[in-house]
Design an enzyme around this catalytic site. Structure first.
Site: not given
Length: 238
Positions: A70, A190, A43
């Site tokens: 991401e 997450h 990410h």
């Protein structure tokens, strides 16, 4: 079969704390593949405080499993995706200075923008995933964008799990079932960990992929990467 994609941002955070190239992010990614990870997630953020754009290019040259990138689809992110052409791009609505991703898209309000982004991803033959919560109308809007998958934001599940596992997972079961009915694949990520992943996976057979970084890298400090990946794969029934 649910795939495990390991997010290696935290490895880059440790490296960046001292400069140099220790730990070697590329080597860790290759080792994770060798230890049984089904994919690698990164990410990159504009300030490059962990994964750097250069890392993404270097990883794209050596990875043999699925590469998932991401990020917020700003211009620099989309240019990176166009260059690298990963297996999957996960669209996340985080601000440039966000500590971590803490909310999914409100798809209806951002529909035209997301549809245009997804059209670009498909033109580049990149699978498109939208980061969302469990609101069912929001998932219906996600399907209308032409996205291939949604990634369910699982921090609320992880927070409630120690007190009431069944209540924690109920909305995710409904969201995953609807997503599948609408033709969407289902990812999740997450705050998933060795403590809560097995229950989540058993409750949601529709799950295609989990993306896990912070907990997995933290647990590896005690167990080692190879043993940690093996335990996560066992939690996924493998």
């Amino acid at each position: 079969m649910t795939k495990l994609s390991v997010n290696i941002n935290k490895v880059a955070t440790i490296r960046n704390a001292r400069g140099g190239n220790v730990p070697n992010v590329k080597q860790v990614a290759l080792d994770l593949e060798r230890f049984g990870s089904d994919g690698i997630t990164v990410h990159p953020r504009p300030d490059e405080r962990h994964i750097r754009y250069r890392d993404v290019y270097e990883l794209s040259e050596v990875l043999t499993t699925e590469f998932n990138i991401e990020g917020n689809p700003i211009e620099s992110f989309m240019r990176l995706i166009q260059d690298v052409r990963p297996a999957q791009a996960t669209l996340v609505p985080d601000a440039p200075d966000a500590l971590t991703s803490n909310a999914g898209w409100q798809v209806e309000q951002n529909f035209d923008f997301l549809k245009g982004i997804i059209d670009d991803l498909h033109r580049w033959q990149v699978r498109a995933s939208i980061f969302v919560g469990t609101d069912l109308d929001n998932i219906r809007w996600a399907a209308r964008t032409g996205a291939d998958r949604v990634e369910l934001y699982t921090e609320p599940y992880a927070a409630l799990y120690p007190q009431d596992p069944q209540r924690a997972v109920t909305e995710y079961i409904e969201a995953a079932q609807l997503a599948k009915q609408l033709g969407l694949g289902v990812n999740a990520g997450h705050d998933l960990s060795l403590d809560n992943l097995g229950f989540f996976h058993q409750a949601i057979p529709e799950l295609d992929e989990v993306s896990i970084g912070h907990a997995l890298i933290s647990e590896a400090l005690y167990l080692g990467l190879e043993k940690t990946v093996a335990r996560y794969q066992r939690a996924l029934g493998k």
